[in-house]
Design a protein around this motif. Structure first.
Motif, PDB file in Angstrom:
ATOM      1  N   GLY A 307      44.964  29.659  43.198  1.00 55.77           N
ATOM      2  CA  GLY A 307      43.830  29.595  42.287  1.00 55.77           C
ATOM      3  C   GLY A 307      42.793  30.683  42.545  1.00 55.77           C
ATOM      4  O   GLY A 307      41.876  30.883  41.771  1.00 55.77           O
ATOM      5  N   GLU A 308      42.970  31.433  43.631  1.00 57.04           N
ATOM      6  CA  GLU A 308      41.975  32.449  43.996  1.00 57.04           C
ATOM      7  C   GLU A 308      42.485  33.868  43.742  1.00 57.04           C
ATOM      8  O   GLU A 308      41.792  34.835  44.015  1.00 57.04           O
ATOM      9  CB  GLU A 308      41.631  32.301  45.495  1.00 57.04           C
ATOM     10  CG  GLU A 308      40.726  31.122  45.801  1.00 57.04           C
ATOM     11  CD  GLU A 308      39.526  31.093  44.858  1.00 57.04           C
ATOM     12  OE1 GLU A 308      38.841  32.119  44.737  1.00 57.04           O
ATOM     13  OE2 GLU A 308      39.300  30.041  44.211  1.00 57.04           O
ATOM     14  N   THR A 310      44.186  37.404  42.208  1.00 58.44           N
ATOM     15  CA  THR A 310      44.229  38.352  41.100  1.00 58.44           C
ATOM     16  C   THR A 310      45.676  38.822  40.981  1.00 58.44           C
ATOM     17  O   THR A 310      46.273  39.262  41.965  1.00 58.44           O
ATOM     18  CB  THR A 310      43.321  39.556  41.393  1.00 58.44           C
ATOM     19  OG1 THR A 310      41.996  39.063  41.545  1.00 58.44           O
ATOM     20  CG2 THR A 310      43.373  40.579  40.271  1.00 58.44           C
ATOM     21  N   LYS A 330      43.397  33.068  39.568  1.00 56.31           N
ATOM     22  CA  LYS A 330      42.007  33.254  39.158  1.00 56.31           C
ATOM     23  C   LYS A 330      41.964  34.189  37.955  1.00 56.31           C
ATOM     24  O   LYS A 330      41.329  33.913  36.956  1.00 56.31           O
ATOM     25  CB  LYS A 330      41.200  33.854  40.319  1.00 56.31           C
ATOM     26  CG  LYS A 330      39.704  33.920  39.997  1.00 56.31           C
ATOM     27  CD  LYS A 330      38.882  34.288  41.219  1.00 56.31           C
ATOM     28  CE  LYS A 330      38.688  35.796  41.242  1.00 56.31           C
ATOM     29  NZ  LYS A 330      38.106  36.306  42.474  1.00 56.31           N
ATOM     30  N   GLN A 331      42.675  35.309  38.066  1.00 57.96           N
ATOM     31  CA  GLN A 331      42.637  36.306  37.005  1.00 57.96           C
ATOM     32  C   GLN A 331      44.010  36.966  36.869  1.00 57.96           C
ATOM     33  O   GLN A 331      44.635  37.299  37.881  1.00 57.96           O
ATOM     34  CB  GLN A 331      41.586  37.366  37.351  1.00 57.96           C
ATOM     35  CG  GLN A 331      41.465  38.496  36.364  1.00 57.96           C
ATOM     36  CD  GLN A 331      40.874  38.064  35.016  1.00 57.96           C
ATOM     37  OE1 GLN A 331      39.975  37.214  34.980  1.00 57.96           O
ATOM     38  NE2 GLN A 331      41.379  38.603  33.931  1.00 57.96           N
ATOM     39  N   ASN A 356      41.085  33.679  31.459  1.00 56.85           N
ATOM     40  CA  ASN A 356      41.249  34.442  32.703  1.00 56.85           C
ATOM     41  C   ASN A 356      42.413  35.438  32.617  1.00 56.85           C
ATOM     42  O   ASN A 356      43.048  35.751  33.620  1.00 56.85           O
ATOM     43  CB  ASN A 356      41.452  33.498  33.896  1.00 56.85           C
ATOM     44  CG  ASN A 356      42.651  32.577  33.700  1.00 56.85           C
ATOM     45  OD1 ASN A 356      43.102  32.350  32.587  1.00 56.85           O
ATOM     46  ND2 ASN A 356      43.175  32.059  34.799  1.00 56.85           N
TER      47      ASN A 356
END
Ligand code: SAH
Length: 456
Positions: A307-308, A310, A330-331, A356
């Motif tokens: 979830g964190e 990139t 996250k992204q 995202n």
């Protein structure tokens, strides 16, 4: 031994080649033989004899291999679609697993790779699995409308509306259209003269939603008596979109750029897992939805997102993998060369309420280096899913410089996968896991997903 054209001989098939053709060796001279499988004893006729290899045709199966099966499809041998229906599915899977292993060892120089390979994921029911079909339309000697697939390496149509790897509903659709064309004397397109109207019938079926799309590819823009055809087609349960695609070019390309919706919606909707996609006649969309889900789940598992992260998804098409990853990252940044695909990708992100994800149009080997140099972009994970020719070396170099913790490589060609892995492994990465997924049962195509870790 000197072999020449038209020689007849009896051979034992020892192996399967990269296109699914049988290989026999006569005093070290390899002969490639279509429709033959390992351990078949076959009488063959030499159809081409080159200096270092030749091609043969099966004249008679003297003793069938125990792995040979009766194809379900009566035209399997003539049709250019399935090349392995006469080989047991279990053996097809074994062949695909081995094909990847051999490429990784021989081309990739990856020693001991077998231990990193998970067992191949095949289908429980490897039939009626495709959601998209493009059937050419023509005429037979008696002037009757025919449709089906081309015979191997030709443009002659094998008349057949019941394809065992396509969605079952195609048969009803094709029979209806054939009858309509016959009744209203609408001419199929003829390649040589560039005359006639109807070129192809494109169908798509949403396997989760049951929505159906029919698109007639025309050498023109108007289908005479279209209302009569629509009247019939909309009786089919799930019919959602009926359209015309205009392609007036003298070309092998099936679709033109212009689509005119005749009835219903411009698109159909389908799901892969929880992600929703809108698909138009021109959209690229994975053709085996059941196994695509299996493949993407594996890619997601290999990405190990908490979830964190990139994530960059290169060669993203309409963003199918990007959106799948975006559920857990996250992204996500997607890069794709075809502008229309990126339009679809953006629409699909919106449709799923995902904010995202960001998409770039351009070559992966231009966009990523540029973004890295200009904006110092960063990646925890990079996913690539290139076409058969694999990744550009410039791109691989940038990836290595960016040093993502993990690279997930999705590949439809084990030879270029192996070539690219060799480069990545010489530059700080190691292969941790390899998963072969059977996306295309009864054909020789193989899909692989591979996890690489950064050694630092
Ligand atoms: N990941 C997508 C599509 C994979 S197919 C999916 O799973 O649905 C490979 C894609 O790469 C195609 O959409 C093709 O248009 C695109 N492509 C080909 N060459 C490219 C390049 N040099 N840079 C970026 N994309 C490219």
């Amino acid at each position: 031994m000197e072999l020449k054209k038209n020689d007849i001989l009896t051979v034992i098939i020892q192996d399967l080649g990269s296109e699914g053709e049988g290989i026999a060796k006569v005093e070290g001279y390899p002969i490639f033989i279509k429709d033959a499988v390992p351990n078949d004893v076959v009488k063959i006729k030499i159809i081409k004899a080159k200096k270092t290899y030749g091609y043969g045709r099966v004249e008679e199966i003297i003793e069938p291999s125990k792995d040979r099966v009766e194809p379900k499809c009566p035209v399997a041998r003539q049709c250019g679609g399935c090349s392995l229906q006469h080989y047991s599915y279990e053996k097809q899977l074994e062949y695909k697993q081995n094909k990847v292993k051999n490429c990784l060892e021989r081309i990739g120089g990856l020693v001991g790779i077998e231990e990193k390979m998970e067992p191949i994921l095949g289908m429980e029911e490897p039939w009626y699995y495709r959601n998209k079909a493009q059937f050419p339309v023509g005429k037979n000697k008696d002037g009757k409308i025919v449709t089906g697939f081309y015979a191997g390496r030709t443009h002659s149509i094998i008349d057949n509306t019941h394809c065992y790897i396509q969605a079952k509903i195609n048969e009803t659709i094709l029979e209806m259209i054939k009858e309509f064309l016959q009744e209203y004397q609408i001419a199929p397109y003829e390649e040589e003269s560039h005359q006639g109207l109807v070129r192809h019938i494109l169908t798509r079926v949403g396997f989760v939603t049951g929505e159906i799309m029919v698109c007639l590819v025309l050498n023109g823009e108007v289908l005479p008596n279209a209302d009569k055809l629509i009247e019939r087609l909309i009786k089919i349960d799930g019919m959602k979109s009926i359209s015309i695609n205009s392609n007036k070019e003298k070309t092998n390309k099936i679709l033109g750029n212009k689509v005119i919706t005749l009835w219903g919606s411009d698109t159909i909707t389908d799901y892969i897992g929880d992600v929703k996609y809108q698909i138009s006649p021109l959209s690229f969309y994975q053709v085996n939805p059941i196994q695509t889900k299996v493949l993407y789940k594996k890619a997601l598992e290999y990405a190990q997102l908490k979830g964190e992260e990139t994530v960059w998804d290169l060669y993203c098409g309409i963003g199918t993998i990007s959106l799948f990853l975006a559920q857990k990252a996250k992204q996500v940044y997607g890069v794709e060369i075809i502008p229309e695909a990126i339009e679809d990708a953006r629409k699909n992100a919106k449709l799923n309420g995902m904010d995202n994800v960001e998409f770039f149009v351009g070559k992966a080997e231009d966009v990523l280096p540029e973004q890295y140099e200009k904006n110092k972009v960063y990646a925890d994970v990079i996913v690539v899913d290139p076409p058969r020719k694999g990744c550009d070396e410039t791109l691989l170099n940038t990836m290595v410089t960016m040093q993502p913790k993990r690279i997930v490589y999705v590949s439809c060609d084990p030879a270029t996968l192996a070539r690219d892995l060799k480069i990545l492994c010489a530059n700080g990465y190691e292969v941790e896991k390899v998963q072969v997924v059977d996306q295309f049962g009864h054909t020789a195509h193989v899909e692989t997903v591979c996890l690489l870790n950064c050694k630092k």
